[in-house]
Write a protein that holds these residues in place. Structure first.
Motif, PDB file in Angstrom:
ATOM      1  N   ASP A   1       0.747  -1.217  -0.171  1.00 28.71           N
ATOM      2  CA  ASP A   1       0.113  -0.020  -0.004  1.00 28.71           C
ATOM      3  C   ASP A   1       1.040   1.393  -0.014  1.00 28.71           C
ATOM      4  OD1 ASP A   1       0.929  -0.605   2.293  1.00 28.71           O
ATOM      5  OD2 ASP A   1      -0.838  -0.318   3.531  1.00 28.71           O
ATOM      6  N   GLN A   2       2.175   1.146  -0.102  1.00 26.66           N
ATOM      7  CA  GLN A   2       3.123   2.374  -0.074  1.00 26.66           C
ATOM      8  C   GLN A   2       4.099   2.122  -1.303  1.00 26.66           C
ATOM      9  OE1 GLN A   2       4.554   2.322   3.832  1.00 26.66           O
ATOM     10  NE2 GLN A   2       3.160   3.812   4.626  1.00 26.66           N
TER      11      GLN A   2
ATOM     12  N   LYS B   1       5.420  -7.441   4.879  1.00 24.40           N
ATOM     13  CA  LYS B   1       5.565  -6.294   4.139  1.00 24.40           C
ATOM     14  C   LYS B   1       7.080  -5.961   4.133  1.00 24.40           C
ATOM     15  CE  LYS B   1       4.226  -1.569   3.785  1.00 24.40           C
ATOM     16  NZ  LYS B   1       3.362  -0.522   4.346  1.00 24.40           N
TER      17      LYS B   1
ATOM     18  N   LEU C   1       0.380  -8.306   8.165  1.00 25.58           N
ATOM     19  CA  LEU C   1      -0.640  -8.202   8.469  1.00 25.58           C
ATOM     20  C   LEU C   1      -1.168  -9.603   8.665  1.00 25.58           C
ATOM     21  CD1 LEU C   1      -1.919  -5.869   5.339  1.00 25.58           C
ATOM     22  CD2 LEU C   1      -1.856  -5.194   7.786  1.00 25.58           C
TER      23      LEU C   1
ATOM     24  N   ASN D   1      -8.044  -2.547  -3.273  1.00 23.21           N
ATOM     25  CA  ASN D   1      -8.646  -4.123  -2.791  1.00 23.21           C
ATOM     26  C   ASN D   1      -7.581  -5.158  -3.399  1.00 23.21           C
ATOM     27  OD1 ASN D   1     -11.473  -3.504  -2.107  1.00 23.21           O
ATOM     28  ND2 ASN D   1     -11.837  -2.784  -4.251  1.00 23.21           N
TER      29      ASN D   1
ATOM     30  N   ARG E   1      -9.017  -5.538   2.123  1.00 24.52           N
ATOM     31  CA  ARG E   1      -8.128  -4.118   2.000  1.00 24.52           C
ATOM     32  C   ARG E   1      -7.155  -4.370   3.307  1.00 24.52           C
ATOM     33  NH1 ARG E   1     -10.475  -0.606  -1.426  1.00 24.52           N
ATOM     34  NH2 ARG E   1      -8.925   1.321  -0.407  1.00 24.52           N
ATOM     35  N   PRO E   2      -5.894  -3.540   3.174  1.00 18.17           N
ATOM     36  CA  PRO E   2      -4.992  -3.692   4.192  1.00 18.17           C
ATOM     37  C   PRO E   2      -5.055  -3.016   5.518  1.00 18.17           C
ATOM     38  CG  PRO E   2      -4.034  -3.079   1.955  1.00 18.17           C
ATOM     39  CD  PRO E   2      -5.340  -3.285   1.781  1.00 18.17           C
ATOM     40  N   GLU E   3      -6.215  -1.973   5.407  1.00 18.96           N
ATOM     41  CA  GLU E   3      -6.609  -1.288   6.602  1.00 18.96           C
ATOM     42  C   GLU E   3      -7.422  -1.998   7.526  1.00 18.96           C
ATOM     43  OE1 GLU E   3      -8.894   0.720   3.033  1.00 18.96           O
ATOM     44  OE2 GLU E   3      -6.880  -0.245   3.520  1.00 18.96           O
ATOM     45  N   THR E   4      -8.179  -3.239   6.895  1.00 14.18           N
ATOM     46  CA  THR E   4      -9.156  -4.059   7.473  1.00 14.18           C
ATOM     47  C   THR E   4      -9.062  -5.577   7.243  1.00 14.18           C
ATOM     48  OG1 THR E   4     -10.793  -3.450   5.801  1.00 14.18           O
ATOM     49  CG2 THR E   4     -11.044  -2.282   7.882  1.00 14.18           C
ATOM     50  N   PRO E   5      -7.822  -5.944   7.275  1.00 12.19           N
ATOM     51  CA  PRO E   5      -7.324  -7.239   6.908  1.00 12.19           C
ATOM     52  C   PRO E   5      -8.214  -8.617   7.491  1.00 12.19           C
ATOM     53  CG  PRO E   5      -5.725  -6.489   8.658  1.00 12.19           C
ATOM     54  CD  PRO E   5      -6.635  -5.426   8.241  1.00 12.19           C
TER      55      PRO E   5
END
Length: 302
Positions: A77-78, A96, A107, A126, A148-152
């Motif tokens: 995601d970065q 990561k 994650l 996604n 999604r990485p923010e809500t794995p």
């Protein structure tokens, strides 16, 4: 009196000789750990030498120890970071890493790692994790995990079956071409590229929608790939597809997706670098490749 002086002297000389011999043996004998370290160093030198001998390939790092048997790669995601993961049966975790293999975090994914094999993402952020490894073509629970990485921990399932599979497993080994280790999101669908364990010469291509649900995959085409496909990567402009196999890769180019799937694959051998399992484009000319043994490489296209 003379005897009493000689005896201690002889004893001292014998003790010194014994100690020296023991120290010599101790110093000369390699420990098991030392042997293993030297073997690993030798293996790394051998792999580096193999990489140096391949035009366009360079070893840029290692992820051995940080990731158990890397089985795939995707952009994280970065910018400049990537996700990888362990083979089937390991913990349901994404790791990561940087472009040189530096560990940056992890994650925990809300889904069992039955046989995770590939990972990709769409432009909206996604991710699509292919839990569709199927060594014996016997599984009836093939799926793509969307998250999604923010809500794995919030995982939706794209469950699918193959339209041309009627036996689990097929009786004849040459018909067991339902193991999929390579998936990629593209143009609103998740594309599946099979690993031909029977004949090792045909990669079947299927697709499923990128929305959660239960589907019969659409059979699209068959590619003449003389190798067992382990991952796939699509260049950002959609005009190049790379199918990675064990110690080799196949390049398919075209001005459209339809042209790519009709293209004649161009084979690039990667001997001696290990079992290549993951790949992702870093940019238009550079492919990042991971191996099950923990090597991380860059291949630069001319």
């Amino acid at each position: 009196m003379r005897i009493s002086l000689v005896a201690p002297l002889l004893a001292s000389l014998l003790l010194t000789a014994a100690c020296s011999e023991g120290q010599s043996k101790k110093g000369g004998k390699k420990s098991k750990k030392s042997d293993q370290t030297e073997a690993q160093a030798g293996s790394r030198k051998q792999v580096k030498g193999a990489a140096d001998a391949i035009d366009g390939l360079e070893q840029v790092g290692t992820i051995k120890g940080a990731v158990p048997e890397s089985s795939g790669l995707a952009e994280a995601d970065q910018p400049g970071t990537y996700y990888t993961f362990g083979d089937g049966g390991t913990t349901p975790t994404l790791y990561k890493i940087s472009g040189t293999g530096e560990a940056l975090g992890s994650l925990a994914i809300g889904g069992e790692n039955k046989d995770w094999e590939s990972l990709s993402r769409d432009p909206q952020g996604n991710y699509y994790l292919g839990d569709c490894g199927n060594n014996n073509s016997a599984r009836r629970d093939l799926r793509i995990l969307r998250f999604r990485p923010e809500t794995p921990q919030q995982v939706a399932e794209i469950n699918f079956k193959y339209p041309d599979q009627t036996a689990f497993p097929p009786e004849k080994k040459k018909e067991r071409n339902f193991d999929c280790e390579a998936t990629r999101w593209h143009e609103g669908r998740v594309w599946l590229f099979t690993k031909d364990r029977g004949l090792g010469s045909t990669c079947k291509v299927y697709s499923v929608p990128d929305q959660p649900g239960n589907y019969t995959a659409t059979a699209v085409t068959q590619l003449a790939i003389p190798g067992e496909v382990t991952d796939a990567a699509i260049r950002a402009d959609g005009r190049r597809l790379v199918l990675l196999a064990r110690s080799e890769m196949f390049i398919l180019d075209g001005n459209s997706w339809a042209e790519i799937l009709k293209a004649t694959p161009r084979q690039i051998p990667l001997p001696g670098v290990g079992q290549t399992e993951g790949c992702v484009f870093k940019d238009a000319k550079t492919l990042l490749i991971s191996t099950e043994q923990g090597g991380l490489f860059e291949y630069t296209f001319k």
